[in-house]
Design a protein around this motif. Structure first.
Motif, PDB file in Angstrom:
ATOM      1  N   ALA A  38       0.841  -1.192   0.000  1.00  0.00           N
ATOM      2  CA  ALA A  38       0.000   0.000   0.000  1.00  0.00           C
ATOM      3  C   ALA A  38       0.878   1.244   0.000  1.00  0.00           C
ATOM      4  N   HIS A  39       0.505   2.244  -0.820  1.00  0.00           N
ATOM      5  CA  HIS A  39       1.276   3.477  -0.875  1.00  0.00           C
ATOM      6  C   HIS A  39       0.611   4.560  -0.027  1.00  0.00           C
ATOM      7  N   LEU A  40       1.233   5.729  -0.004  1.00  0.00           N
ATOM      8  CA  LEU A  40       0.746   6.808   0.850  1.00  0.00           C
ATOM      9  C   LEU A  40      -0.676   7.237   0.511  1.00  0.00           C
ATOM     10  N   GLY A  41      -1.004   7.220  -0.788  1.00  0.00           N
ATOM     11  CA  GLY A  41      -2.364   7.586  -1.178  1.00  0.00           C
ATOM     12  C   GLY A  41      -3.388   6.609  -0.622  1.00  0.00           C
ATOM     13  N   ASN A  42      -3.065   5.315  -0.663  1.00  0.00           N
ATOM     14  CA  ASN A  42      -3.944   4.310  -0.049  1.00  0.00           C
ATOM     15  C   ASN A  42      -4.113   4.597   1.446  1.00  0.00           C
ATOM     16  N   ALA A  43      -3.002   4.947   2.080  1.00  0.00           N
ATOM     17  CA  ALA A  43      -3.024   5.182   3.518  1.00  0.00           C
ATOM     18  C   ALA A  43      -3.914   6.370   3.882  1.00  0.00           C
ATOM     19  N   ARG A  44      -3.948   7.384   3.026  1.00  0.00           N
ATOM     20  CA  ARG A  44      -4.762   8.547   3.348  1.00  0.00           C
ATOM     21  C   ARG A  44      -6.236   8.162   3.457  1.00  0.00           C
ATOM     22  N   ALA A  45      -6.707   7.358   2.529  1.00  0.00           N
ATOM     23  CA  ALA A  45      -8.106   6.929   2.591  1.00  0.00           C
ATOM     24  C   ALA A  45      -8.367   6.121   3.855  1.00  0.00           C
ATOM     25  N   VAL A  46      -7.468   5.199   4.175  1.00  0.00           N
ATOM     26  CA  VAL A  46      -7.649   4.361   5.364  1.00  0.00           C
ATOM     27  C   VAL A  46      -7.716   5.214   6.621  1.00  0.00           C
ATOM     28  N   VAL A  47      -6.781   6.147   6.770  1.00  0.00           N
ATOM     29  CA  VAL A  47      -6.736   6.974   7.978  1.00  0.00           C
ATOM     30  C   VAL A  47      -7.956   7.889   8.066  1.00  0.00           C
ATOM     31  N   SER A  48      -8.365   8.465   6.945  1.00  0.00           N
ATOM     32  CA  SER A  48      -9.535   9.354   6.955  1.00  0.00           C
ATOM     33  C   SER A  48     -10.785   8.622   7.416  1.00  0.00           C
ATOM     34  N   PHE A  49     -11.036   7.462   6.834  1.00  0.00           N
ATOM     35  CA  PHE A  49     -12.257   6.747   7.189  1.00  0.00           C
ATOM     36  C   PHE A  49     -12.135   6.039   8.537  1.00  0.00           C
ATOM     37  N   ASP A  50     -10.916   5.820   8.991  1.00  0.00           N
ATOM     38  CA  ASP A  50     -10.725   5.311  10.345  1.00  0.00           C
ATOM     39  C   ASP A  50     -11.175   6.349  11.363  1.00  0.00           C
ATOM     40  N   VAL A  51     -10.868   7.622  11.120  1.00  0.00           N
ATOM     41  CA  VAL A  51     -11.327   8.668  12.033  1.00  0.00           C
ATOM     42  C   VAL A  51     -12.855   8.771  12.003  1.00  0.00           C
ATOM     43  N   HIS A 227     -20.732   5.416   1.677  1.00  0.00           N
ATOM     44  CA  HIS A 227     -19.799   4.701   0.803  1.00  0.00           C
ATOM     45  C   HIS A 227     -18.592   5.617   0.603  1.00  0.00           C
ATOM     46  N   GLY A 228     -17.392   5.103   0.873  1.00  0.00           N
ATOM     47  CA  GLY A 228     -16.207   5.944   0.808  1.00  0.00           C
ATOM     48  C   GLY A 228     -15.106   5.380  -0.062  1.00  0.00           C
ATOM     49  N   GLY A 229     -14.142   6.254  -0.363  1.00  0.00           N
ATOM     50  CA  GLY A 229     -12.971   5.888  -1.136  1.00  0.00           C
ATOM     51  C   GLY A 229     -12.265   7.132  -1.639  1.00  0.00           C
ATOM     52  N   GLY A 230     -11.135   6.941  -2.295  1.00  0.00           N
ATOM     53  CA  GLY A 230     -10.403   8.056  -2.871  1.00  0.00           C
ATOM     54  C   GLY A 230     -11.135   8.634  -4.067  1.00  0.00           C
ATOM     55  N   ASN A 231     -10.893   9.920  -4.370  1.00  0.00           N
ATOM     56  CA  ASN A 231     -11.643  10.507  -5.478  1.00  0.00           C
ATOM     57  C   ASN A 231     -11.193   9.989  -6.840  1.00  0.00           C
ATOM     58  N   SER A 255     -26.557   6.492   0.901  1.00  0.00           N
ATOM     59  CA  SER A 255     -27.146   7.808   1.171  1.00  0.00           C
ATOM     60  C   SER A 255     -26.115   8.915   0.991  1.00  0.00           C
ATOM     61  N   ILE A 256     -24.867   8.627   1.368  1.00  0.00           N
ATOM     62  CA  ILE A 256     -23.791   9.618   1.274  1.00  0.00           C
ATOM     63  C   ILE A 256     -22.573   8.967   0.633  1.00  0.00           C
ATOM     64  N   TRP A 257     -22.042   9.637  -0.395  1.00  0.00           N
ATOM     65  CA  TRP A 257     -20.803   9.201  -1.051  1.00  0.00           C
ATOM     66  C   TRP A 257     -19.696  10.154  -0.634  1.00  0.00           C
ATOM     67  N   MET A 258     -18.624   9.612  -0.053  1.00  0.00           N
ATOM     68  CA  MET A 258     -17.515  10.433   0.412  1.00  0.00           C
ATOM     69  C   MET A 258     -16.238  10.060  -0.343  1.00  0.00           C
ATOM     70  N   HIS A 259     -15.475  11.078  -0.738  1.00  0.00           N
ATOM     71  CA  HIS A 259     -14.231  10.847  -1.474  1.00  0.00           C
ATOM     72  C   HIS A 259     -13.122  11.731  -0.919  1.00  0.00           C
ATOM     73  N   ASN A 260     -12.010  11.123  -0.563  1.00  0.00           N
ATOM     74  CA  ASN A 260     -10.865  11.898  -0.086  1.00  0.00           C
ATOM     75  C   ASN A 260     -10.011  12.372  -1.256  1.00  0.00           C
ATOM     76  N   GLY A 261      -9.324  13.501  -1.057  1.00  0.00           N
ATOM     77  CA  GLY A 261      -8.483  14.084  -2.087  1.00  0.00           C
ATOM     78  C   GLY A 261      -7.188  13.313  -2.277  1.00  0.00           C
ATOM     79  N   MET A 262      -6.478  13.669  -3.331  1.00  0.00           N
ATOM     80  CA  MET A 262      -5.244  12.970  -3.678  1.00  0.00           C
ATOM     81  C   MET A 262      -4.050  13.531  -2.904  1.00  0.00           C
ATOM     82  N   LEU A 263      -2.946  12.824  -3.001  1.00  0.00           N
ATOM     83  CA  LEU A 263      -1.751  13.156  -2.244  1.00  0.00           C
ATOM     84  C   LEU A 263      -0.598  13.497  -3.174  1.00  0.00           C
ATOM     85  N   GLN A 264       0.118  14.571  -2.846  1.00  0.00           N
ATOM     86  CA  GLN A 264       1.332  14.944  -3.554  1.00  0.00           C
ATOM     87  C   GLN A 264       2.528  14.799  -2.615  1.00  0.00           C
ATOM     88  N   VAL A 265       3.713  14.793  -3.185  1.00  0.00           N
ATOM     89  CA  VAL A 265       4.941  14.746  -2.388  1.00  0.00           C
ATOM     90  C   VAL A 265       5.804  15.932  -2.785  1.00  0.00           C
TER      91      VAL A 265
END
Length: 453
Positions: A38-51, A227-231, A255-265
């Motif tokens: 898993a890369h950093l972008g994958n991790a962002r989605a996991v951490v966001s929806f974990d919160v 329902h969630g995931g990366g955009n 009922s609600i679709w949520m999408h997290n933004g992308m990651l840059q380095v």
């Protein structure tokens, strides 16, 4: 009860979370295709929806929240990896699932309540495909089953795209058996060297999009809450999921679709060709603690683009050291109301962190941080030792060289400024016969090295 408002991609507005089943919340998040780390972008989605999961459990109660995240363990990328390596597919997927769970645990992520695998849900996928065919939304062609996009008048309503524009602007494989260029595969034939299952259309395997529609229905029924995931999944994956489920079940799936933004380095898109592509394991092996990585990921609102920088890592480390010091030995108090209010307002983690910066009670600070998955038991073992990245080490070595040059030039003002800067930053430098040696104190603050030299 705290009202939670979340931004819904489909309606393009924040809306109040009103559970389909009053008092119970069901959330489905698209998980990984298990063929690599898993890369950093994958991790962002996991951490966001974990919160979000933690917030939902706090508001509704742990027993009233069900979080499902799948594993895609049948996919052409997995088949290719098996062919390249000569390893059995099952070995690859089992190993990769183990890596994934270990890396996400290092980031402080709770495991979802259920983690279904695509290969364990083939029957449900076949049943949904049969329903789509029976209702005129799918057709069989040359051993394939395809979804007919033109049969769904609401197609494009999630990603806000017109079908005619999609056809004009997309690179779409137009196979001869497709009735329309935008039609997508629900089932495809497998050869002797490819995983396959018996079906009414011959031995084959599912297309990617049908997997989550079938697995979410198996978990929650025709409709669920979030329902969630990366955009990057919004189109085509989630658009196709929504269409399949709507047409098969006669109802909108979420009922609600949520999408997290992308990651840059460091301001650039993360890319292997640019040399700035990092997996979670890469960071952990470089000495970046999982808790520090999590803090960086939470420092930007989940819907906004996130720029991962060396400075953001250093700042997160500094803050967490202070918080661990302040809360050491303190009990877990009440979560500050401001933290809950920030998170209930479309998961504003940056706002919640700002509240914690102003919290004077160590017990409440600990409770609020734990709501974000920080300062949890077992996560602070890194605090006794400073984190030394290659960039920090190079910076310290360059400053030591600059100090030596200043001394040689009898520029003692500059040399003393570097010496004092080292002391303020928590860098202990010892001059020996073999050259200068250095070490970091537990109070090390990399930010204070900036501007020296």
């Amino acid at each position: 009860m705290t009202e939670i408002h979340l931004y819904d991609t489909k309606s393009k507005r924040k809306q109040r979370l009103d559970p389909v089943t009053p008092g119970r919340v069901n959330m489905y998040v698209c998980g990984p295709t298990v063929y690599d780390r898993a890369h950093l972008g994958n991790a962002r989605a996991v951490v966001s929806f974990d919160v979000l999961y933690r917030l939902l459990r706090h508001v509704y109660g742990a027993d009233a929240v069900t979080y499902v995240r799948n594993f895609t363990d049948v996919d052409d990328k997995i088949n290719a990896r098996a062919a390249e390596s000569g390893r059995p597919i099952r070995d690859i997927t089992e190993e990769t699932i183990g890596w994934y769970l270990s890396d996400m645990a290092a980031l402080g992520a709770l495991e979802p309540d259920r983690m279904p695998r695509a290969t364990e849900s083939i029957g449900e996928m076949i049943a949904m495909i049969e329903e789509l065919i029976a209702k005129g939304h799918a057709y069989v062609a040359e051993g394939h089953v395809l979804f007919s996009v033109s049969s769904d008048p609401d197609y494009g309503s999630l990603s806000h795209r017109e079908v005619k524009d999609m056809i004009a602007g997309a690179r779409v494989e137009v196979a001869p058996y497709k009735r329309d260029a935008m039609d997508f595969v629900l089932w495809k034939p497998s050869d002797a060297d490819t995983p396959g299952w018996d079906s009414p259309w011959g031995r084959g395997r599912p297309g990617w999009h049908i997997e989550c529609s079938a697995m979410s229905k198996a978990a929650f029924g025709d409709r669920f809450d979030i329902h969630g995931g990366g955009n990057d999944l919004m189109f085509p994956h989630h658009e196709n999921e929504a269409a399949q489920s709507r047409c098969a079940n006669g109802a909108e799936m979420a009922s609600i679709w949520m999408h997290n933004g992308m990651l840059q380095v460091e301001g650039a898109k993360m890319s292997k060709s640019l040399g700035n592509f990092f997996t979670v394991r890469d960071l952990l092996d470089r000495g970046v603690p999982g808790e520090v990585a999590r803090m960086v990921l939470l420092g930007t609102h989940y819907r906004a683009p996130l720029d991962w920088t060396e400075r953001s890592v250093e700042e997160a480390e500094t803050v967490l050291r202070k918080w661990h010091t302040r809360t050491d030995g303190a009990p877990v108090g009440e979560v500050p109301e401001g933290v809950i209010a920030a998170l209930a307002d479309d998961l504003n983690t940056a706002g919640a962190i700002a509240v914690l910066h102003g919290e004077s009670d160590p017990a409440r600070l600990k409770a609020g941080a734990q709501m974000l998955g920080l300062l949890d038991e077992g996560m602070g073992g890194w605090v006794g030792q400073p984190v030394v990245s290659e960039e920090i080490a190079d910076r310290i070595e360059a400053l030591i060289a600059a100090r030596a040059e200043a001394r040689a030039a009898k520029d003692f003002v500059r040399a003393d400024a570097i010496r004092d800067g080292f002391a303020a930053a928590g860098v202990v430098v010892k001059d020996t016969g073999g050259g200068a040696e250095w070490e970091l104190t537990p109070e090390f603050d990399a930010v204070k090295l900036e501007g020296l030299g």
